[in-house]
Write a protein that holds these residues in place. Structure first.
Motif, PDB file in Angstrom:
ATOM      1  N   ALA A 103     -29.774  73.461  99.083  1.00 22.04           N
ATOM      2  CA  ALA A 103     -29.191  74.804  99.202  1.00 22.04           C
ATOM      3  C   ALA A 103     -29.721  75.432 100.491  1.00 22.04           C
ATOM      4  CB  ALA A 103     -29.554  75.673  98.004  1.00 22.04           C
ATOM      5  N   PHE A 104     -29.042  76.483 100.963  1.00 23.41           N
ATOM      6  CA  PHE A 104     -29.449  77.077 102.255  1.00 23.41           C
ATOM      7  C   PHE A 104     -30.843  77.671 102.208  1.00 23.41           C
ATOM      8  CE2 PHE A 104     -29.573  81.696 101.905  1.00 23.41           C
ATOM      9  CZ  PHE A 104     -28.938  81.933 100.700  1.00 23.41           C
ATOM     10  N   LYS A 105     -31.381  77.903 101.006  1.00 22.15           N
ATOM     11  CA  LYS A 105     -32.699  78.514 100.878  1.00 22.15           C
ATOM     12  C   LYS A 105     -33.804  77.660 101.520  1.00 22.15           C
ATOM     13  CE  LYS A 105     -31.613  82.010  97.814  1.00 22.15           C
ATOM     14  NZ  LYS A 105     -30.324  81.706  97.285  1.00 22.15           N
ATOM     15  N   GLY A 133     -32.074  81.096  91.161  1.00 14.84           N
ATOM     16  CA  GLY A 133     -31.611  79.712  91.029  1.00 14.84           C
ATOM     17  C   GLY A 133     -32.136  78.791  92.111  1.00 14.84           C
ATOM     18  N   ASP A 134     -31.910  79.137  93.377  1.00 12.54           N
ATOM     19  CA  ASP A 134     -32.211  78.188  94.441  1.00 12.54           C
ATOM     20  C   ASP A 134     -33.467  78.492  95.254  1.00 12.54           C
ATOM     21  OD1 ASP A 134     -29.993  76.456  93.959  1.00 12.54           O
ATOM     22  OD2 ASP A 134     -28.692  77.987  94.810  1.00 12.54           O
ATOM     23  N   THR A 135     -33.904  79.743  95.257  1.00  9.08           N
ATOM     24  CA  THR A 135     -35.136  80.076  95.973  1.00  9.08           C
ATOM     25  C   THR A 135     -36.319  79.318  95.386  1.00  9.08           C
ATOM     26  OG1 THR A 135     -34.446  82.273  96.631  1.00  9.08           O
ATOM     27  CG2 THR A 135     -36.791  81.928  96.437  1.00  9.08           C
ATOM     28  N   SER A 245     -22.575  86.462  98.518  1.00 12.78           N
ATOM     29  CA  SER A 245     -23.758  87.323  98.547  1.00 12.78           C
ATOM     30  C   SER A 245     -24.256  87.736  97.167  1.00 12.78           C
ATOM     31  CB  SER A 245     -23.451  88.581  99.363  1.00 12.78           C
ATOM     32  OG  SER A 245     -23.209  88.212 100.709  1.00 12.78           O
ATOM     33  N   GLY A 246     -25.573  87.713  97.036  1.00 12.86           N
ATOM     34  CA  GLY A 246     -26.225  88.118  95.791  1.00 12.86           C
ATOM     35  C   GLY A 246     -27.294  89.145  96.083  1.00 12.86           C
ATOM     36  N   ASN A 247     -28.351  88.699  96.758  1.00 18.00           N
ATOM     37  CA  ASN A 247     -29.419  89.604  97.137  1.00 18.00           C
ATOM     38  C   ASN A 247     -29.206  90.138  98.564  1.00 18.00           C
ATOM     39  OD1 ASN A 247     -31.606  90.918  96.088  1.00 18.00           O
ATOM     40  ND2 ASN A 247     -33.066  89.279  96.462  1.00 18.00           N
ATOM     41  N   PHE A 248     -28.150  89.674  99.212  1.00 19.62           N
ATOM     42  CA  PHE A 248     -27.699  90.141 100.535  1.00 19.62           C
ATOM     43  C   PHE A 248     -28.655  89.824 101.691  1.00 19.62           C
ATOM     44  CE2 PHE A 248     -23.655  92.442 100.018  1.00 19.62           C
ATOM     45  CZ  PHE A 248     -23.499  92.252  98.660  1.00 19.62           C
ATOM     46  N   GLY A 249     -29.486  88.793 101.522  1.00 20.54           N
ATOM     47  CA  GLY A 249     -30.342  88.357 102.609  1.00 20.54           C
ATOM     48  C   GLY A 249     -29.555  87.560 103.644  1.00 20.54           C
ATOM     49  N   ASN A 250     -28.702  86.676 103.148  1.00 19.56           N
ATOM     50  CA  ASN A 250     -27.966  85.798 104.037  1.00 19.56           C
ATOM     51  C   ASN A 250     -27.015  86.577 104.943  1.00 19.56           C
ATOM     52  OD1 ASN A 250     -27.347  83.303 105.073  1.00 19.56           O
ATOM     53  ND2 ASN A 250     -26.271  82.556 103.271  1.00 19.56           N
ATOM     54  N   VAL A 251     -26.299  87.533 104.366  1.00 18.90           N
ATOM     55  CA  VAL A 251     -25.372  88.309 105.192  1.00 18.90           C
ATOM     56  C   VAL A 251     -26.154  89.232 106.141  1.00 18.90           C
ATOM     57  CG1 VAL A 251     -24.989  90.301 103.650  1.00 18.90           C
ATOM     58  CG2 VAL A 251     -23.176  89.537 105.183  1.00 18.90           C
ATOM     59  N   ALA A 298     -26.566  82.052  91.242  1.00 19.95           N
ATOM     60  CA  ALA A 298     -27.530  82.476  92.266  1.00 19.95           C
ATOM     61  C   ALA A 298     -27.149  83.845  92.834  1.00 19.95           C
ATOM     62  CB  ALA A 298     -27.632  81.441  93.377  1.00 19.95           C
ATOM     63  N   MET A 299     -25.972  84.332  92.452  1.00 18.71           N
ATOM     64  CA  MET A 299     -25.553  85.666  92.904  1.00 18.71           C
ATOM     65  C   MET A 299     -25.477  86.649  91.744  1.00 18.71           C
ATOM     66  SD  MET A 299     -22.913  84.696  95.921  1.00 18.71           S
ATOM     67  CE  MET A 299     -21.456  84.549  94.929  1.00 18.71           C
ATOM     68  N   ASP A 300     -26.104  86.303  90.625  1.00 19.91           N
ATOM     69  CA  ASP A 300     -26.133  87.232  89.494  1.00 19.91           C
ATOM     70  C   ASP A 300     -27.224  88.276  89.725  1.00 19.91           C
ATOM     71  OD1 ASP A 300     -24.037  85.957  88.350  1.00 19.91           O
ATOM     72  OD2 ASP A 300     -25.215  84.840  86.874  1.00 19.91           O
ATOM     73  N   ALA A 373     -20.954  77.214 102.794  1.00 22.77           N
ATOM     74  CA  ALA A 373     -21.242  76.397 101.612  1.00 22.77           C
ATOM     75  C   ALA A 373     -22.753  76.461 101.429  1.00 22.77           C
ATOM     76  CB  ALA A 373     -20.773  74.967 101.811  1.00 22.77           C
ATOM     77  N   THR A 374     -23.171  77.275 100.449  1.00 23.12           N
ATOM     78  CA  THR A 374     -24.592  77.573 100.321  1.00 23.12           C
ATOM     79  C   THR A 374     -25.346  76.579  99.447  1.00 23.12           C
ATOM     80  OG1 THR A 374     -23.864  79.188  98.690  1.00 23.12           O
ATOM     81  CG2 THR A 374     -24.520  80.038 100.834  1.00 23.12           C
ATOM     82  N   ALA A 375     -24.621  75.785  98.656  1.00 26.48           N
ATOM     83  CA  ALA A 375     -25.292  74.783  97.813  1.00 26.48           C
ATOM     84  C   ALA A 375     -24.437  73.535  97.689  1.00 26.48           C
ATOM     85  CB  ALA A 375     -25.581  75.350  96.431  1.00 26.48           C
ATOM     86  N   HIS A 376     -25.092  72.431  97.414  1.00 31.50           N
ATOM     87  CA  HIS A 376     -24.406  71.160  97.171  1.00 31.50           C
ATOM     88  C   HIS A 376     -23.716  71.225  95.800  1.00 31.50           C
ATOM     89  CE1 HIS A 376     -23.796  66.909  96.411  1.00 31.50           C
ATOM     90  NE2 HIS A 376     -24.187  66.622  97.638  1.00 31.50           N
TER      91      HIS A 376
HETATM   92  C1  LIG Z   1     -29.290  82.635  96.970  1.00 32.40           C
HETATM   93  C2  LIG Z   1     -27.900  82.111  96.986  1.00 32.40           C
HETATM   94  C3  LIG Z   1     -26.809  82.906  97.370  1.00 32.40           C
HETATM   95  C4  LIG Z   1     -26.952  84.374  97.688  1.00 32.40           C
HETATM   96  O1  LIG Z   1     -27.659  84.590  98.872  1.00 32.40           O
HETATM   97  P1  LIG Z   1     -28.304  86.041  99.170  1.00 32.40           P
HETATM   98  O2  LIG Z   1     -29.037  85.881 100.423  1.00 32.40           O
HETATM   99  O3  LIG Z   1     -29.200  86.327  97.996  1.00 32.40           O
HETATM  100  O4  LIG Z   1     -27.181  87.000  99.235  1.00 32.40           O
HETATM  101  C5  LIG Z   1     -25.548  82.334  97.442  1.00 32.40           C
HETATM  102  N1  LIG Z   1     -25.347  81.035  97.122  1.00 32.40           N
HETATM  103  C6  LIG Z   1     -26.364  80.244  96.725  1.00 32.40           C
HETATM  104  C7  LIG Z   1     -26.072  78.835  96.364  1.00 32.40           C
HETATM  105  C8  LIG Z   1     -27.671  80.743  96.642  1.00 32.40           C
HETATM  106  O5  LIG Z   1     -28.665  79.949  96.259  1.00 32.40           O
END
Ligand SMILES: *Cc1c(COP(=O)(O)O)cnc(C)c1O
Length: 427
Positions: A103-105, A133-135, A245-251, A298-300, A373-376
């Motif tokens: 995952a991008f984390k 989830g992914d952090t 986006s979930g926690n809005f770090g990536n954006v 991961a965006m809940d 694509a943030t996760a496999h």
């Molecule tokens: C963490 C995560 C996100 C959300 O990213 P934020 O930076 O929290 O907005 C989206 N997709 C995946 C697969 C993640 O693990």
């Protein structure tokens, strides 16, 4: 790098301090006071990924870190590829899941581990983090068996996929996991509370690895430059990027990239049914509701920690409000879009499908679209197979993790319980 606490402008800190403390006074997040433009973005885009990323991070962080030290850190942290896949005439998918925990984390987690290793030499440190989830996996793998570092991970019991969970709860050694009876927001609230507890903070040398940590954010800026570097030059002028986006770090990282000169014309921050931000953007009312469980777990998140940072850039016109879009995608539509993308021959997991849907709605006809694509897909094997009705292959790392047993302990969503558990384990 000089940073200000967005809740208490009196508190200004260096990059080193911001990395070590994570969160500022009154639970405020730190944000750079001076995001200067890069001098020659085109020349930068010609460099290879690791070399360019060193330049970007040196520009952002400034002279607090010697350049050659930084270059070594980046080389170790970013030791896996970023891939930009062409999906059709006008759209590309930026695959950020080729790291060790898929995952991008991994980008932020691994660079943060480098920073903490450098800044805390010798001193004992406890990384406390909540994961949607992914952090958890990214941070656990990045710090696994590092001397003088303990990692405590809180996750919402039963609300993340088995593959996500097993990637960190099976490691043991210096990785301590708690399955919290509650939501991700509850986990995040426990972490915030721990940071207000001076006794816990000083006895355990507490640090946070959440996306509130500035080292994770700056690392993530780098792959947006890589995305544009991989685009043909003729297509770089009118790019629309969609970030699930979930926690809005990536954006937030994408926006920082734009502020320092990366030509991102428009940005979509697309959420699942947890739609606090889309509702806020349209109505001006900040009204988080109870967090709902979604396919894109991961965006809940209904109280995104990084929103104040995004808002500060929008408020100061560093990024125009008119170029920022945010919409919410329902569960039903997420499934429909996953099936539609599968018909084109690409397998997208739910978060990726949501990014694609946001792009499709928000993008103008002549823009070039990039969705993340943030996760496999295998990290969401159960839901992907359910929705698509086809089996997907398991990468080796995931199969290995799934075969091991979970070492996490149960915990109520209660701060005193957490504190007692941490003291018992770590003192
Ligand atoms: C963490 C995560 C996100 C959300 O990213 P934020 O930076 O929290 O907005 C989206 N997709 C995946 C697969 C993640 O693990």
């Amino acid at each position: 790098m000089n940073l200000v606490n967005l809740k208490d402008k009196q508190q200004q800190v260096s990059f080193t301090e911001a990395v070590k403390t994570g969160l500022g006074r009154n639970q405020g997040v730190f944000f750079p006071t001076d995001l200067r433009k890069l001098s020659d973005v085109d020349a930068l885009l010609d460099l290879p990924f690791v070399e360019r990323s060193t330049e970007i991070l040196a520009h952002l962080i400034g002279n607090e870190l010697p350049k050659d030290t930084l270059a070594d850190m980046v080389q170790r942290a970013f030791n896996f590829p970023v891939k930009l896949e062409k999906v059709d005439d006008k759209n590309y998918c930026l695959e950020l899941f080729h790291g060790p925990t898929l995952a991008f984390k991994d980008f932020g987690g691994r660079f943060m581990a480098e920073c903490v290793g450098l800044f805390n030499q010798g001193e004992r440190v406890t990384i406390l983090t909540a994961t949607s989830g992914d952090t958890g996996a990214a941070v656990a793998h990045a710090f696994y068996k590092k001397a003088n570092v303990d990692v405590v991970i809180l996750y919402p019991e039963g609300k993340i996929s088995l593959a996500q969970q097993k990637l960190f709860t099976t490691l043991g050694e210096n990785i301590h996991c708690y399955a919290v009876d509650g939501s991700f927001d509850d986990c995040q609230a426990l972490v915030k509370q721990a940071f207000l507890d001076e006794e816990l903070k000083s006895k355990l040398g507490l640090n946070s690895a959440n996306s509130i940590n500035i080292s994770r954010l700056v690392a993530q800026v780098c792959y947006y430059f890589e995305a544009l570097a991989q685009l043909p030059k003729s297509e770089r002028d009118n790019v629309h990027v969609s970030v699930p986006s979930g926690n809005f770090g990536n954006v937030c990282a994408a926006m920082i990239g734009s502020v320092i000169g990366l030509p991102i014309a428009k940005l979509s921050a697309t959420t699942n049914q947890n739609d606090t931000v889309p509702r806020f953007v349209h109505s001006g009312d900040w009204a988080p509701k109870a967090t709902m469980e979604s396919l894109s777990n991961a965006m809940d998140v209904s109280k995104p920690n990084n929103w104040p940072r995004v808002q500060s850039m929008l408020g100061s016109e560093q990024f125009s409000k008119h170029d920022f879009y945010s919409r919410s995608v329902s569960e039903q539509v997420t499934e429909k879009v996953m099936r539609e993308i599968a018909h084109t021959g690409y397998i997208a997991e739910p978060h990726t499908a949501i990014a694609f849907e946001g792009l499709r709605h928000d993008k103008g006809e002549n823009s070039i679209g990039i969705f993340l694509a943030t996760a496999h897909p295998a990290k969401f094997k159960e839901s992907v197979e359910n929705v698509l009705g086809q089996e997907i292959a398991m990468p080796r790392v995931l199969q290995d993790a799934l075969d091991k047993s979970c070492l996490a302990q149960p915990l109520g969503a209660d701060y005193q319980q957490l504190k007692a558990a941490m003291f018992e384990k770590l003192l």
